[in-house]
Write a protein that holds these residues in place. Structure first.
Motif, short mmCIF file in Angstrom:
data_model
loop_
_atom_site.label_atom_id
_atom_site.label_comp_id
_atom_site.label_asym_id
_atom_site.label_seq_id
_atom_site.Cartn_x
_atom_site.Cartn_y
_atom_site.Cartn_z
N PRO A 48 0.84 -1.21 0.00
CA PRO A 48 0.00 0.00 0.00
C PRO A 48 0.87 1.26 0.00
CG PRO A 48 -0.02 -1.07 2.16
CD PRO A 48 0.65 -2.02 1.22
N GLY A 49 0.47 2.22 -0.80
CA GLY A 49 1.25 3.45 -0.92
C GLY A 49 2.30 3.40 -2.00
N GLY A 50 2.48 2.22 -2.59
CA GLY A 50 3.45 2.09 -3.67
C GLY A 50 2.91 2.59 -5.00
N ILE A 51 3.78 2.65 -5.97
CA ILE A 51 3.40 3.06 -7.32
C ILE A 51 3.31 1.82 -8.20
CG2 ILE A 51 4.19 4.28 -9.40
CD1 ILE A 51 5.54 6.31 -7.57
N VAL A 52 2.23 1.70 -8.95
CA VAL A 52 2.07 0.60 -9.90
C VAL A 52 2.00 1.20 -11.30
CG1 VAL A 52 0.65 -1.33 -10.68
CG2 VAL A 52 0.88 -0.86 -8.23
N ILE A 53 2.88 0.74 -12.17
CA ILE A 53 2.91 1.17 -13.57
C ILE A 53 2.56 -0.04 -14.43
CG2 ILE A 53 4.38 2.02 -15.45
CD1 ILE A 53 6.12 3.34 -13.21
N VAL A 54 1.56 0.11 -15.28
CA VAL A 54 1.13 -0.98 -16.15
C VAL A 54 1.52 -0.64 -17.59
CG1 VAL A 54 -0.82 -2.35 -16.96
CG2 VAL A 54 -0.78 -1.51 -14.60
N VAL A 55 2.27 -1.54 -18.20
CA VAL A 55 2.72 -1.34 -19.57
C VAL A 55 1.78 -2.10 -20.50
CG1 VAL A 55 4.68 -1.46 -21.15
CG2 VAL A 55 5.08 -1.24 -18.68
N LEU A 56 1.12 -1.37 -21.39
CA LEU A 56 0.09 -1.93 -22.25
C LEU A 56 0.57 -2.06 -23.70
CD1 LEU A 56 -2.93 0.16 -20.91
CD2 LEU A 56 -2.38 -2.21 -20.37
N PRO A 57 -0.11 -2.89 -24.49
CA PRO A 57 0.30 -3.06 -25.89
C PRO A 57 0.25 -1.74 -26.65
CG PRO A 57 -1.27 -4.76 -25.25
CD PRO A 57 -1.25 -3.75 -24.14
N PRO A 58 1.24 -1.47 -27.48
CA PRO A 58 1.19 -0.23 -28.27
C PRO A 58 0.03 -0.23 -29.26
CG PRO A 58 3.01 -1.63 -28.99
CD PRO A 58 2.47 -2.24 -27.74
N ARG A 59 -0.33 -1.42 -29.73
CA ARG A 59 -1.48 -1.53 -30.63
C ARG A 59 -2.76 -1.48 -29.80
NH1 ARG A 59 -2.76 -6.51 -34.89
NH2 ARG A 59 -4.73 -5.68 -35.67
N ASP A 60 -3.67 -0.61 -30.17
CA ASP A 60 -4.94 -0.43 -29.44
C ASP A 60 -4.69 -0.01 -28.00
OD1 ASP A 60 -6.41 -1.22 -31.72
OD2 ASP A 60 -6.25 -3.33 -31.17
N TYR A 61 -3.66 0.77 -27.78
CA TYR A 61 -3.28 1.19 -26.43
C TYR A 61 -4.44 1.86 -25.69
CZ TYR A 61 -1.08 4.11 -22.83
OH TYR A 61 -0.76 4.74 -21.64
N ASP A 62 -5.10 2.81 -26.34
CA ASP A 62 -6.20 3.53 -25.68
C ASP A 62 -7.34 2.59 -25.31
OD1 ASP A 62 -4.88 5.96 -25.84
OD2 ASP A 62 -5.77 6.47 -27.78
N HIS A 63 -7.62 1.62 -26.17
CA HIS A 63 -8.67 0.65 -25.88
C HIS A 63 -8.34 -0.16 -24.63
CE1 HIS A 63 -11.56 -2.60 -26.27
NE2 HIS A 63 -10.57 -3.47 -26.29
N TRP A 64 -7.11 -0.70 -24.57
CA TRP A 64 -6.75 -1.54 -23.43
C TRP A 64 -6.64 -0.72 -22.15
CZ3 TRP A 64 -8.37 -5.86 -24.53
CH2 TRP A 64 -8.14 -6.47 -25.75
N ARG A 65 -6.26 0.53 -22.26
CA ARG A 65 -6.23 1.38 -21.08
C ARG A 65 -7.64 1.56 -20.53
NH1 ARG A 65 -3.01 7.04 -20.01
NH2 ARG A 65 -4.16 7.65 -18.15
#
Length: 239
Positions: A48-65
């Motif tokens: 708790p209190g940590g930072i989580v960064i999620v790396v998503l596919p460059p293709r359809d990036y906005d959709h998966w976000r």
């Protein structure tokens, strides 16, 4: 953020072509949530209190976000930071590191986790984080249970048995301090980079330690794995 206890980079940028689904495996439903959201929730709960960064596919990036955002909101999971993936896992982790806020101290532990390992436990996460503080890298691993054979030259049927007790199967998350990760991922790409530990070793960070992983920290690579993960989740919910 100057007191951030940990940074987690969840790598979920693969195409999932080996799975054989039109939807990348990390976004397939698992017990009511996309696979990757189980990974996100595990780190949020443990750190708790940590930072989580999620790396998503460059293709359809906005959709998966949008998919991840909506699922996290429904499950009560905090919205992570997002980064766009690359052509390789190495490039995706590099992009994830670039998304770490500049105010995060260089000595902060960074954990890199495959988004397709949704069942990672609090115990495994905690062991890796603790061992990452004063070493060059911490790697969760489990004993190899299958018998192993080494191919003589890789081109024919000849092989010989090897002692499986001398080998371990490697899992994620793998951890190191932020400054070590940044220095290692500044190297040019090499096909020998199979995981974060191999990148760190190439940069000269060779004081790497193994910690106990877990048999149920499985990686989803095919439909059978997904079915097993579903059963394991149901079992954990009834205990």
């Amino acid at each position: 953020m100057s007191n951030t206890p940990c940074v987690t980079i969840v790598v979920a940028a693969g195409s999932g072509s080996r799975f054989g689904s039109e939807i990348p495996k990390q976004f397939l439903p698992l017990s009511g949530l996309p696979v990757v959201c189980h990974s996100i929730r595990a780190f949020e709960k443990t750190l708790p209190g940590g930072i989580v960064i999620v790396v998503l596919p460059p293709r359809d990036y906005d959709h998966w976000r949008t998919v991840v955002d909506n699922a996290c909101a429904k499950a009560g999971i905090s919205e992570p930071i997002y980064a766009k993936g690359g052509a390789t896992r190495w490039e995706s982790v590099k992009n994830g590191l670039a998304a770490v806020p500049a105010v995060v101290p260089a000595g902060t532990v960074v954990l890199v986790h495959d988004g397709a390992r949704p069942l990672v436990s609090e115990a495994v996460i905690s062991r890796v984080r603790a061992a990452s503080r004063n070493t060059d890298c911490a790697i969760p691993a489990v004993p190899v249970t299958d018998s192993l054979r080494r191919l003589d030259d890789g081109t024919g049927p000849m092989s010989e048995p090897v002692d499986r007790s001398a080998y371990r199967a490697v899992q994620t998350p793998q951890g190191a301090t932020l400054w070590r990760m940044r220095e290692a991922y500044a190297l040019p790409y090499s096909e020998t980079f199979t995981d974060d530990a191999s990148v760190l070793a190439e940069a000269g960070f060779e004081n790497q330690v193994l910690v106990d992983g877990a048999a149920d920290n499985i990686k989803i690579t095919n439909p059978f794995d997904l079915a097993v993960a579903e059963l394991l989740l149901k079992r954990s919910e009834t205990h």
